[in-house]
Design an enzyme around this catalytic site. Structure first.
Site: not given
Length: 403
Positions: A8, A12, A75, A150, A293, A365
């Site tokens: 993540s 970003r 995603g 989100s 998650e 996961r």
């Protein structure tokens, strides 16, 4: 043990570096399928992402060429790159693995249309789709229902400073899941000198302006710690994860509270975070809305606990790599677990699990859940452990070494 970097945070950081006013370095970047797809996507748009060393150097460029973006099962690529592609002067085609065509993206596409970006999705609100950039995006106020992910909010915020009017994102719908991920986005935007107003609930406003180049040091991926900390929880032994941050925006930090409530001893030590398992693992009643998650790993632990559990607030994980609630109910139930699937969660009661195949649905996961069960029950075969390469390329070898 040491964990690879956060997916993540890495993705970003790559997006912000690609639209910054000069070169940046993403230090200790996670090298995985998802992050490689992001690096390739941004390079296809016109930036340069040098991934030859552990520290990835990103040099922004002009977004002028036509491009084809492979989202794989990422995603973050499917959602974060289209708002950047709107700044291009070319046509950018997006597609991915077959299951990605079932993952929600309509909220982002509708928002971009309302901001003046031309989108062609054939009316499907799904992959494949194309973004025809005009070299600029006017920006302004946009209303989006982000109750499915989100990432809809983060996607718009990440590119917003480059829009002429910035972007003022307003959520209208059921509560936004995984709010810590939006907090992560806002914190990183501010590190780049971008003005963000998040004082009002369900509203995030990014002011237009320069994007300062910033070198990011990527934290370890805390959600990837779940199966390893589960070993301690199940065995009564001890596992220490090095460099666990004392303060973080990662949703995986919720593992500290979850494992404590299940009876583990959890404490910061000089090296990082140490978890010592209990004599008896207790069940838990927990709302995982902000940390969905973690649900597969926590569900696996609950299936092995000595008392009932209820996991709530996670209807949105039906739209992840697979319908995780249905998959968990099917796979755990198939091994003998007493599990009930609810619209927004799972209830699990103590039962004797038996040998069998745990299917992973191309979902990393789900593989985590499978190996947790396999650590406590003889004869468990995890169908496709290679799917863990999405966020942890050497997972299988690492796991085998610990066992």
């Amino acid at each position: 043990m040491s964990l690879p970097g956060s997916k993540s945070l890495t993705n970003r950081a790559l997006v912000l570096a690609a639209i910054a006013d000069g070169p940046s370095v993403v230090r200790r970047a996670l090298r995985s399928r998802d992050t490689s797809l992001m690096a390739t996507a941004l390079t296809s748009l016109g930036s340069q992402v040098d991934t030859t060393s552990d520290d990835w150097v990103v040099t922004p460029g002009e977004f002028r060429a036509d491009a084809a973006i492979d989202c794989g099962l990422a995603g973050t690529v499917m959602r974060f790159v289209p708002p950047v592609a709107g700044l291009s002067t070319g046509t950018v085609e997006f597609d991915g693995d077959p299951h990605m065509r079932n993952r929600p993206i309509g909220g982002v596409l509708d928002a971009l249309r309302s901001l003046g970006v031309t989108i062609d999705d054939g009316g499907r609100a799904a992959l494949p789709f194309s973004v025809r950039g005009a070299g600029r995006v006017t920006g302004g106020t946009v209303v989006v229902d982000a109750s499915a992910s989100s990432q809809f909010i983060s996607a718009l915020l990440l590119a917003g400073a480059r829009y002429e009017l910035g972007v003022d994102v307003r959520h209208d719908g059921k509560p936004v899941p995984s709010l810590p991920h939006i907090d992560m986005t806002v914190a990183m935007l501010r590190e780049h000198g971008i003005e963000v107003d998040d004082a009002e609930a369900n509203r995030w406003a990014v002011a237009p302006g320069p994007v300062k180049p910033v070198d990011h040091l990527i934290e370890p991926d805390l959600s990837n710690a779940a199966p390893f900390l589960a070993l301690a929880a199940l065995s009564g032994g001890s596992v220490t994860v090095r460099d666990w941050p004392r303060a973080t925006t990662q949703a995986g930090d919720a593992l500290r509270e979850i494992l404590t409530r299940m009876g583990c001893s959890v404490e910061f030590v000089d090296d990082g975070l140490r978890v010592v398992g209990p004599d008896v693992l207790e069940g838990i009643d927990v709302d995982l809305h902000d940390a969905g998650e973690l649900a597969p790993a926590v569900a696996a632990l609950c299936a092995l606990a000595s008392s009932p559990s209820h996991l709530r607030g996670i209807a949105h994980i039906r739209g992840h790599e697979t319908d995780r609630l249905a998959a968990l109910a099917t796979e755990l139930g198939g091994l003998g677990a007493d599990v009930t699937e609810h619209p927004d969660g799972l209830s699990l009661r103590p039962a004797q699990l038996t040998a069998g195949v745990f299917h992973t649905y191309a979902d990393h996961r789900m593989a985590h859940a499978g190996v947790i069960v396999g650590a406590a029950v003889d004869g468990i075969l995890v169908e496709d452990i290679a799917t863990t390469a999405k966020t942890f390329p050497d997972f299988a070898e690492f796991w085998s070494g610990l066992l």
